[in-house]
Design a protein around this motif. Sequence first.
Motif, mmCIF file in Angstrom:
data_model
loop_
_atom_site.group_PDB
_atom_site.id
_atom_site.type_symbol
_atom_site.label_atom_id
_atom_site.label_comp_id
_atom_site.label_asym_id
_atom_site.label_seq_id
_atom_site.Cartn_x
_atom_site.Cartn_y
_atom_site.Cartn_z
ATOM 1 N N GLY A 235 45.868 -13.454 -23.368
ATOM 2 C CA GLY A 235 47.225 -13.005 -24.271
ATOM 3 C C GLY A 235 48.493 -12.803 -23.436
ATOM 4 N N GLY A 236 48.313 -12.970 -22.010
ATOM 5 C CA GLY A 236 49.649 -12.989 -21.256
ATOM 6 C C GLY A 236 49.428 -13.783 -20.199
ATOM 7 N N PHE A 237 50.162 -13.214 -19.000
ATOM 8 C CA PHE A 237 50.419 -14.410 -17.845
ATOM 9 C C PHE A 237 49.643 -13.504 -16.507
ATOM 10 C CE2 PHE A 237 52.920 -17.371 -20.128
ATOM 11 C CZ PHE A 237 53.571 -16.631 -21.015
ATOM 12 N N THR A 238 49.042 -12.643 -16.761
ATOM 13 C CA THR A 238 48.482 -11.946 -15.360
ATOM 14 C C THR A 238 47.351 -12.890 -15.073
ATOM 15 O OG1 THR A 238 48.875 -9.806 -16.357
ATOM 16 C CG2 THR A 238 47.111 -10.009 -14.577
ATOM 17 N N THR A 239 47.273 -13.156 -14.061
ATOM 18 C CA THR A 239 46.583 -14.014 -13.096
ATOM 19 C C THR A 239 46.091 -13.349 -11.823
ATOM 20 O OG1 THR A 239 48.322 -15.060 -11.971
ATOM 21 C CG2 THR A 239 47.482 -16.142 -13.835
ATOM 22 N N TYR A 240 44.726 -13.688 -11.462
ATOM 23 C CA TYR A 240 44.212 -13.140 -9.968
ATOM 24 C C TYR A 240 43.525 -14.302 -9.529
ATOM 25 C CZ TYR A 240 40.702 -11.611 -13.105
ATOM 26 O OH TYR A 240 39.626 -11.505 -14.122
ATOM 27 N N TYR A 241 43.576 -14.237 -8.065
ATOM 28 C CA TYR A 241 42.717 -15.435 -7.497
ATOM 29 C C TYR A 241 42.139 -15.113 -6.269
ATOM 30 C CZ TYR A 241 46.413 -17.988 -9.862
ATOM 31 O OH TYR A 241 47.527 -18.587 -10.664
#
Length: 118
Positions: A54-60
Amino acid sequence: QVQLVESGGGLVQAGGSLRLSCAASGRLANNARMGWFRQAPGKDREFVGAIYWGGFTTYYADSVKGRFTISRDKAQNTVYLQMNSLKPEDTAVYYCAAAMPSKKFEYWGQGTQVSVSS
């Protein structure tokens, strides 16, 4: 039920780029997560990164941070993995996965091979 189909793998030289796509069928809630994992020969599957639908939060994972970028197109129901500055150690089968809210990744694609030559 969610079905996932990856595409875009291939052979590339070190330093090159590839973009993987993951087309999802079925409805995804805004707080579902779409993730990318990879498995190299003889190694365990490892997490690459993820994005909230639903959003643009990303983690790697640290190993790809700054080189890989995950994005999504809700209209196309597709998630992308842009891979830049590829290294031979990035060689693996890459899998797309989906996690429903508050659940683990439980839906998986068939995988796509990425090979990076030195």
